[in-house]
Design a protein around this motif. Sequence first.
Motif, PDB file in Angstrom:
ATOM      1  N   LEU A 199       0.849  -1.194   0.000  1.00 25.87           N
ATOM      2  CA  LEU A 199       0.000   0.000   0.000  1.00 25.87           C
ATOM      3  C   LEU A 199       0.883   1.242   0.000  1.00 25.87           C
ATOM      4  CD1 LEU A 199      -2.522  -1.207   2.706  1.00 25.87           C
ATOM      5  CD2 LEU A 199      -2.850  -1.256   0.242  1.00 25.87           C
ATOM      6  N   PRO A 200       0.381   2.351  -0.517  1.00 21.74           N
ATOM      7  CA  PRO A 200       1.182   3.578  -0.579  1.00 21.74           C
ATOM      8  C   PRO A 200       1.280   4.250   0.789  1.00 21.74           C
ATOM      9  CG  PRO A 200      -1.015   4.002  -1.417  1.00 21.74           C
ATOM     10  CD  PRO A 200      -0.952   2.514  -1.144  1.00 21.74           C
ATOM     11  N   LEU A 201       2.052   3.638   1.670  1.00 20.35           N
ATOM     12  CA  LEU A 201       2.221   4.159   3.015  1.00 20.35           C
ATOM     13  C   LEU A 201       3.586   4.809   3.158  1.00 20.35           C
ATOM     14  CD1 LEU A 201       0.858   1.050   4.962  1.00 20.35           C
ATOM     15  CD2 LEU A 201      -0.360   3.200   4.544  1.00 20.35           C
ATOM     16  N   PRO A 202       3.733   5.800   4.036  1.00 19.54           N
ATOM     17  CA  PRO A 202       5.043   6.418   4.249  1.00 19.54           C
ATOM     18  C   PRO A 202       6.034   5.398   4.796  1.00 19.54           C
ATOM     19  CG  PRO A 202       3.320   7.541   5.512  1.00 19.54           C
ATOM     20  CD  PRO A 202       2.693   6.357   4.893  1.00 19.54           C
ATOM     21  N   ALA A 203       7.293   5.553   4.433  1.00 16.93           N
ATOM     22  CA  ALA A 203       8.334   4.641   4.905  1.00 16.93           C
ATOM     23  C   ALA A 203       8.743   5.030   6.321  1.00 16.93           C
ATOM     24  CB  ALA A 203       9.527   4.686   3.960  1.00 16.93           C
ATOM     25  N   MET A 204       7.844   4.791   7.262  1.00 18.87           N
ATOM     26  CA  MET A 204       8.085   5.129   8.664  1.00 18.87           C
ATOM     27  C   MET A 204       7.843   3.891   9.526  1.00 18.87           C
ATOM     28  SD  MET A 204       6.191   8.820   9.021  1.00 18.87           S
ATOM     29  CE  MET A 204       6.653  10.232   8.009  1.00 18.87           C
ATOM     30  N   THR A 205       8.621   3.775  10.586  1.00 19.61           N
ATOM     31  CA  THR A 205       8.447   2.643  11.491  1.00 19.61           C
ATOM     32  C   THR A 205       7.057   2.671  12.126  1.00 19.61           C
ATOM     33  OG1 THR A 205      10.813   2.600  11.975  1.00 19.61           O
ATOM     34  CG2 THR A 205       9.357   1.510  13.560  1.00 19.61           C
ATOM     35  N   THR A 206       6.645   3.832  12.601  1.00 15.40           N
ATOM     36  CA  THR A 206       5.315   4.014  13.182  1.00 15.40           C
ATOM     37  C   THR A 206       4.541   5.006  12.319  1.00 15.40           C
ATOM     38  OG1 THR A 206       6.181   3.625  15.405  1.00 15.40           O
ATOM     39  CG2 THR A 206       4.029   4.680  15.241  1.00 15.40           C
ATOM     40  N   LEU A 207       3.416   4.579  11.782  1.00 13.60           N
ATOM     41  CA  LEU A 207       2.664   5.408  10.850  1.00 13.60           C
ATOM     42  C   LEU A 207       2.062   6.641  11.530  1.00 13.60           C
ATOM     43  CD1 LEU A 207       0.685   2.691   8.844  1.00 13.60           C
ATOM     44  CD2 LEU A 207       2.674   3.983   8.068  1.00 13.60           C
ATOM     45  N   PRO A 208       2.024   7.768  10.822  1.00 16.48           N
ATOM     46  CA  PRO A 208       1.309   8.950  11.330  1.00 16.48           C
ATOM     47  C   PRO A 208      -0.185   8.625  11.438  1.00 16.48           C
ATOM     48  CG  PRO A 208       2.773   9.537   9.520  1.00 16.48           C
ATOM     49  CD  PRO A 208       2.699   8.041   9.546  1.00 16.48           C
ATOM     50  N   PRO A 209      -0.932   9.349  12.284  1.00 21.62           N
ATOM     51  CA  PRO A 209      -2.349   9.041  12.504  1.00 21.62           C
ATOM     52  C   PRO A 209      -3.195   8.970  11.244  1.00 21.62           C
ATOM     53  CG  PRO A 209      -1.579  10.641  14.108  1.00 21.62           C
ATOM     54  CD  PRO A 209      -0.466  10.461  13.129  1.00 21.62           C
ATOM     55  N   VAL A 210      -2.915   9.842  10.263  1.00 22.98           N
ATOM     56  CA  VAL A 210      -3.696   9.850   9.022  1.00 22.98           C
ATOM     57  C   VAL A 210      -3.685   8.473   8.372  1.00 22.98           C
ATOM     58  CG1 VAL A 210      -3.763  10.753   6.663  1.00 22.98           C
ATOM     59  CG2 VAL A 210      -3.402  12.317   8.581  1.00 22.98           C
ATOM     60  N   TYR A 211      -2.534   7.812   8.406  1.00 24.33           N
ATOM     61  CA  TYR A 211      -2.394   6.507   7.767  1.00 24.33           C
ATOM     62  C   TYR A 211      -2.654   5.357   8.737  1.00 24.33           C
ATOM     63  CZ  TYR A 211      -0.129   9.400   4.263  1.00 24.33           C
ATOM     64  OH  TYR A 211       0.137  10.376   3.332  1.00 24.33           O
ATOM     65  N   LEU A 212      -2.276   5.555   9.996  1.00 29.50           N
ATOM     66  CA  LEU A 212      -2.394   4.479  10.976  1.00 29.50           C
ATOM     67  C   LEU A 212      -3.837   4.004  11.139  1.00 29.50           C
ATOM     68  CD1 LEU A 212      -1.315   2.657  13.228  1.00 29.50           C
ATOM     69  CD2 LEU A 212      -1.621   4.589  14.808  1.00 29.50           C
ATOM     70  N   HIS A 213      -4.745   4.913  11.413  1.00 27.05           N
ATOM     71  CA  HIS A 213      -6.124   4.511  11.722  1.00 27.05           C
ATOM     72  C   HIS A 213      -6.838   3.982  10.475  1.00 27.05           C
ATOM     73  CE1 HIS A 213      -5.870   5.853  15.848  1.00 27.05           C
ATOM     74  NE2 HIS A 213      -5.206   6.915  15.400  1.00 27.05           N
ATOM     75  N   ARG A 214      -6.492   4.508   9.314  1.00 24.69           N
ATOM     76  CA  ARG A 214      -7.078   3.975   8.089  1.00 24.69           C
ATOM     77  C   ARG A 214      -6.574   2.551   7.841  1.00 24.69           C
ATOM     78  NH1 ARG A 214     -10.213   6.423   4.701  1.00 24.69           N
ATOM     79  NH2 ARG A 214     -10.523   5.670   2.573  1.00 24.69           N
ATOM     80  N   THR A 215      -5.295   2.311   8.145  1.00 22.50           N
ATOM     81  CA  THR A 215      -4.727   0.965   8.006  1.00 22.50           C
ATOM     82  C   THR A 215      -5.365   0.011   9.011  1.00 22.50           C
ATOM     83  OG1 THR A 215      -2.622   1.919   7.266  1.00 22.50           O
ATOM     84  CG2 THR A 215      -2.589  -0.359   8.005  1.00 22.50           C
ATOM     85  N   LEU A 216      -5.588   0.483  10.228  1.00 22.28           N
ATOM     86  CA  LEU A 216      -6.246  -0.356  11.230  1.00 22.28           C
ATOM     87  C   LEU A 216      -7.661  -0.714  10.789  1.00 22.28           C
ATOM     88  CD1 LEU A 216      -5.144   1.411  14.555  1.00 22.28           C
ATOM     89  CD2 LEU A 216      -4.270  -0.739  13.616  1.00 22.28           C
ATOM     90  N   ARG A 217      -8.359   0.252  10.231  1.00 22.10           N
ATOM     91  CA  ARG A 217      -9.721  -0.032   9.753  1.00 22.10           C
ATOM     92  C   ARG A 217      -9.697  -1.036   8.601  1.00 22.10           C
ATOM     93  NH1 ARG A 217     -13.114   1.871   5.834  1.00 22.10           N
ATOM     94  NH2 ARG A 217     -11.708   3.528   5.196  1.00 22.10           N
ATOM     95  N   TYR A 218      -8.723  -0.876   7.731  1.00 23.12           N
ATOM     96  CA  TYR A 218      -8.551  -1.797   6.616  1.00 23.12           C
ATOM     97  C   TYR A 218      -8.354  -3.219   7.130  1.00 23.12           C
ATOM     98  CZ  TYR A 218      -6.063  -3.962   2.645  1.00 23.12           C
ATOM     99  OH  TYR A 218      -5.634  -4.807   1.652  1.00 23.12           O
ATOM    100  N   CYS A 219      -7.504  -3.368   8.141  1.00 17.57           N
ATOM    101  CA  CYS A 219      -7.249  -4.694   8.720  1.00 17.57           C
ATOM    102  C   CYS A 219      -8.500  -5.248   9.398  1.00 17.57           C
ATOM    103  CB  CYS A 219      -6.101  -4.612   9.731  1.00 17.57           C
ATOM    104  SG  CYS A 219      -4.487  -4.285   9.003  1.00 17.57           S
TER     105      CYS A 219
END
Length: 509
Positions: free
Chosen positions: A166-186
């Motif tokens: 997925l087009p996610l930032p290359a960060m160890t811990t995702l910023p909130p904008v991406y984190l919660h959307r990824t959690l919802r996806y899962c």
Amino acid sequence: MYSLISKMFGKEKGMLALTELLKDWPCLVKGGSVRVEVKGITERSDEVQPGYMFVAREGKKSDGLGFIDEAIERGAVCIVTDRMTDLKQKDQVAYVFVADCLQFLSHACARFEGNPSEDLTVIAVTGTNGKTTVTHFIDQLLRSMGVKSAVIGTLGLVIDGINHNLPLPAMTTLPPVYLHRTLRYCRDLGITHIVMEASSLGLSQLRLDHCKIDLGLFLNLGNDHYAEHGSRLKYKKAKERLAHLASEVIVNGDDDFCASIIRKTDKPVMSFGQNLENDYTIELLKSDQSLTEMIVQHEGFSTFFELPVSGVHNALNAVAAISALEHLGFGLQEISKHIKVLKLPEGRLQEIRGANGVHVYIDYAHTPDALQAVLKSLALICRGRILTVFGCGGDRDPGKRPEMGEIAAFYSSIVWITSDNPRSEDPQSIIHDILSGIGEDTTRYLIEPDREKAIKQALSEARRGDFVLIAGKGHEKTQTFAKETIHFSDYEIAAKCFEEMDEEKTVSE
């Protein structure tokens, strides 16, 4: 980027009224309407789409206030800032003033996505070294026991052992904008358990503040990231935030910093390690090139484990994972039946065997503690020489460079000092810092700033029985310089070199 994620995730969240995002959050609203529908949230003006909320926070390199006009031109219906400054307000745009943009961003993103973490069991792992290995060990054990889990961390989003690109930032811990959307996806995929890496930067930037964390796991504290935080104390404070966010805590009792968490937190806490005072005590019986045998003692009972990985540091990583699983309700005897599934993630002691009897190991070790742990483990099982290729990253903690040079020289017969990710620094300057830690009589060392050439030289020098460690970049597929980022993979370079050596041998025969 955010709209692209929506398409790739295959499901739009829809809209949420601004009044719902601001509900129960202290703020001042000027202009616009609190009933406007918000279609997305971002802190980057170039990601704004019509109907978006733009959070104009102050960053290290730029200030969001300078990008408000661009955000509005791109269709933002709401601007959020934490500074009461004079803004030229535009009609139909709501201006929201909050006390802290980072805290509000974390809150708003979680609420916009429906607070998905509340429907998941979340395990967060922090530590200077070992986060990726431990998160993947926990995930592998959970999946082996029939639990639907996923990993979010350095290697991206991994489900069923497969990276979802997925087009996610290359960060160890995702910023909130991406984190919660990824959690919802899962969650929408039926995932019930999330294992994530919690970096010190992610914790200090409040990225996990509105993510429900059931279990926080502390591994260690090493000499890294001090420069990024400003001091060792600030680095420790950032790590300690996980103990405040997690409902329950497990720590490495052998590590002084982690052990201090026990004294500071009022949360339920357990410890693991080799010291007998720990709740989960490890006794190593045997460790060779392919496996480690150990006994784990807990509450007066002993359980034998045969790990399909080598090294004391990986034994501790495994015990960290085992203690987390036991804490989640799985018995040690049950866990021991599944321990054979453990496999090191990409770039963690990743092995390539050449036809000439040379063993090459690719490892992400980019801190003094990690480099020492890997080299110490290899030294215990190597019957030949250890040849090490490594460098240090630019714009990152220069103080660790001489220490890593000293460690590499101590354990290696030959060291190739090369480039890692120089970034904006002069590669020769970084190499000079590393050399300051290498005594002239301790080992033979070679300087080769070109990383590909250094790897090829080391493999050409290696003989049957030798181990070649290529350290620092691990899974990474790029190399970053001042003006460009190029494709680069230690694994690909080493594998290709072996292929060429085999071809040359076949021709000569």
